[in-house]
Write a protein that holds these residues in place. Structure first.
Motif, PDB file in Angstrom:
ATOM      1  N   SER A   1       0.833  -1.209   0.000  1.00  0.00           N
ATOM      2  CA  SER A   1       0.000   0.000   0.000  1.00  0.00           C
ATOM      3  C   SER A   1       0.866   1.257   0.000  1.00  0.00           C
TER       4      SER A   1
ATOM      5  N   GLN B   1      -5.987   3.001  -4.953  1.00  0.00           N
ATOM      6  CA  GLN B   1      -6.428   1.623  -5.154  1.00  0.00           C
ATOM      7  C   GLN B   1      -7.303   1.531  -6.400  1.00  0.00           C
TER       8      GLN B   1
ATOM      9  N   GLN C   1     -11.741  -2.410  -7.030  1.00  0.00           N
ATOM     10  CA  GLN C   1     -10.955  -1.774  -5.961  1.00  0.00           C
ATOM     11  C   GLN C   1     -10.881  -2.632  -4.710  1.00  0.00           C
TER      12      GLN C   1
ATOM     13  N   ILE D   1      -7.936  -4.956  -4.719  1.00  0.00           N
ATOM     14  CA  ILE D   1      -6.649  -4.332  -4.409  1.00  0.00           C
ATOM     15  C   ILE D   1      -6.504  -4.185  -2.900  1.00  0.00           C
TER      16      ILE D   1
ATOM     17  N   GLU E   1      -3.499  -5.972  -0.717  1.00  0.00           N
ATOM     18  CA  GLU E   1      -2.537  -5.197   0.061  1.00  0.00           C
ATOM     19  C   GLU E   1      -2.462  -5.643   1.515  1.00  0.00           C
TER      20      GLU E   1
END
Length: 105
Positions: free
Chosen positions: A34, A44, A55, A58, A62
């Motif tokens: 991140s 993101q 999103q 992501i 992370e």
């Protein structure tokens, strides 16, 4: 009241500035995904669009502590980077090539 960093930096002794620069360099060598994404100026949502995923995917990626190397490589390449796997031993380091397309190298 916020201060301009350049003004604060100008007041630092050369020794303090050298220590600060060295510490910043060390911190940049180790980042969570991140932090790396943010350092690349991506949200993101931006990264999700590049990877053609949503999103939340992501966000979940992370937070993972374990993932496929291929997934990590796609993530890094989407940010404009390259992923290398290096094994470090007391006698030296070795780049592991099993995970790479030899044409790219």
């Amino acid at each position: 009241m916020a201060r301009n960093f350049k003004l604060l930096e100008a007041r630092m002794s050369p020794e303090a500035l050298a220590r600060s620069t060295a510490k910043a360099d060390e911190m940049l060598k180790e980042m969570r995904l991140s932090e790396l994404r943010k350092a690349q100026g991506l949200t993101q949502k931006n990264l999700a669009e590049i990877l053609h995923v949503r999103q939340p995917t992501i966000a979940k990626m992370e937070k993972k502590t374990d993932m496929y190397i291929s997934t990590l490589r796609e993530h890094i390449e989407a940010m404009g980077g390259e992923l290398y796997v290096i094994a470090k031993f007391p006698t030296g380091s070795v780049k592991i090539t099993n995970f790479y397309d030899m044409e790219v190298m």
